[in-house]
Design a protein around this motif. Structure first.
Motif, PDB file in Angstrom:
ATOM      1  N   TYR A  96     -27.473  45.503  42.245  1.00 63.04           N
ATOM      2  CA  TYR A  96     -26.704  44.933  41.143  1.00 63.04           C
ATOM      3  C   TYR A  96     -27.560  43.918  40.396  1.00 63.04           C
ATOM      4  CZ  TYR A  96     -22.747  46.917  43.611  1.00 63.04           C
ATOM      5  OH  TYR A  96     -21.879  47.776  44.230  1.00 63.04           O
ATOM      6  N   ALA A  97     -27.408  43.889  39.090  1.00 64.07           N
ATOM      7  CA  ALA A  97     -28.136  42.920  38.274  1.00 64.07           C
ATOM      8  C   ALA A  97     -27.286  42.562  37.064  1.00 64.07           C
ATOM      9  CB  ALA A  97     -29.464  43.499  37.818  1.00 64.07           C
ATOM     10  N   ALA A  98     -27.369  41.315  36.664  1.00 60.15           N
ATOM     11  CA  ALA A  98     -26.682  40.877  35.453  1.00 60.15           C
ATOM     12  C   ALA A  98     -27.466  41.354  34.240  1.00 60.15           C
ATOM     13  CB  ALA A  98     -26.561  39.356  35.435  1.00 60.15           C
ATOM     14  N   LYS A  99     -26.763  41.637  33.166  1.00 59.86           N
ATOM     15  CA  LYS A  99     -27.408  42.089  31.943  1.00 59.86           C
ATOM     16  C   LYS A  99     -28.436  41.053  31.498  1.00 59.86           C
ATOM     17  CE  LYS A  99     -26.450  43.589  27.238  1.00 59.86           C
ATOM     18  NZ  LYS A  99     -25.419  43.862  26.245  1.00 59.86           N
ATOM     19  N   GLY A 100     -29.632  41.517  31.183  1.00 61.54           N
ATOM     20  CA  GLY A 100     -30.693  40.637  30.719  1.00 61.54           C
ATOM     21  C   GLY A 100     -31.521  40.021  31.840  1.00 61.54           C
ATOM     22  N   SER A 101     -31.133  40.263  33.098  1.00 65.68           N
ATOM     23  CA  SER A 101     -31.902  39.713  34.217  1.00 65.68           C
ATOM     24  C   SER A 101     -32.970  40.714  34.648  1.00 65.68           C
ATOM     25  CB  SER A 101     -30.980  39.382  35.391  1.00 65.68           C
ATOM     26  OG  SER A 101     -30.435  40.566  35.936  1.00 65.68           O
ATOM     27  N   SER A 102     -33.852  40.292  35.532  1.00 64.28           N
ATOM     28  CA  SER A 102     -34.917  41.152  36.046  1.00 64.28           C
ATOM     29  C   SER A 102     -34.591  41.579  37.469  1.00 64.28           C
ATOM     30  CB  SER A 102     -36.251  40.412  36.047  1.00 64.28           C
ATOM     31  OG  SER A 102     -36.621  40.086  34.729  1.00 64.28           O
TER      32      SER A 102
END
Length: 104
Positions: free
Chosen positions: A88-94
């Motif tokens: 899982y990753a937040a939008k705009g994260s790496s």
């Protein structure tokens, strides 16, 4: 809690940011060397830090030596992949996924 792994070589912290031969997996703490050179011989110690616990623990040193017989280990070419089933990753994260190729 999040852990951070650091490797110490002969009592000096390894700066692996610029090193293309060595890599520390922040998922497992494992140290990988792409090609062992004579100057890699020495003692390696892993240090694990926890910001939440505000603590750092060092493990026992592990000695790296070169084989004197010149024989390389036998490795079949393979890819070591340890991806989690879901990332899982937040939008705009790496996101960093680790993949290692082994072979001769």
């Amino acid at each position: 809690p999040a852990l951070s792994y650091t490797w110490i070589f002969n009592n000096t912290t390894l700066d692996l940011q610029e090193d293309s031969r060595r890599f520390v997996s922040q998922a497992t703490g494992d140290l990988y060397l792409a090609k062992v050179e004579p100057w890699d011989v020495g003692n390696y110690t892993c240090a694990v830090s926890s910001a939440q616990a505000q603590r750092r623990v060092r493990g026992p040193p592990t000695a790296l030596t070169l084989r004197g017989d010149g024989v390389m280990g036998e490795y079949e070419p393979k890819i070591e992949v340890r991806f989690p089933e879901t990332t899982y990753a937040a939008k705009g994260s790496s996101v960093r996924l680790e993949c290692f190729a082994l072979g001769k």
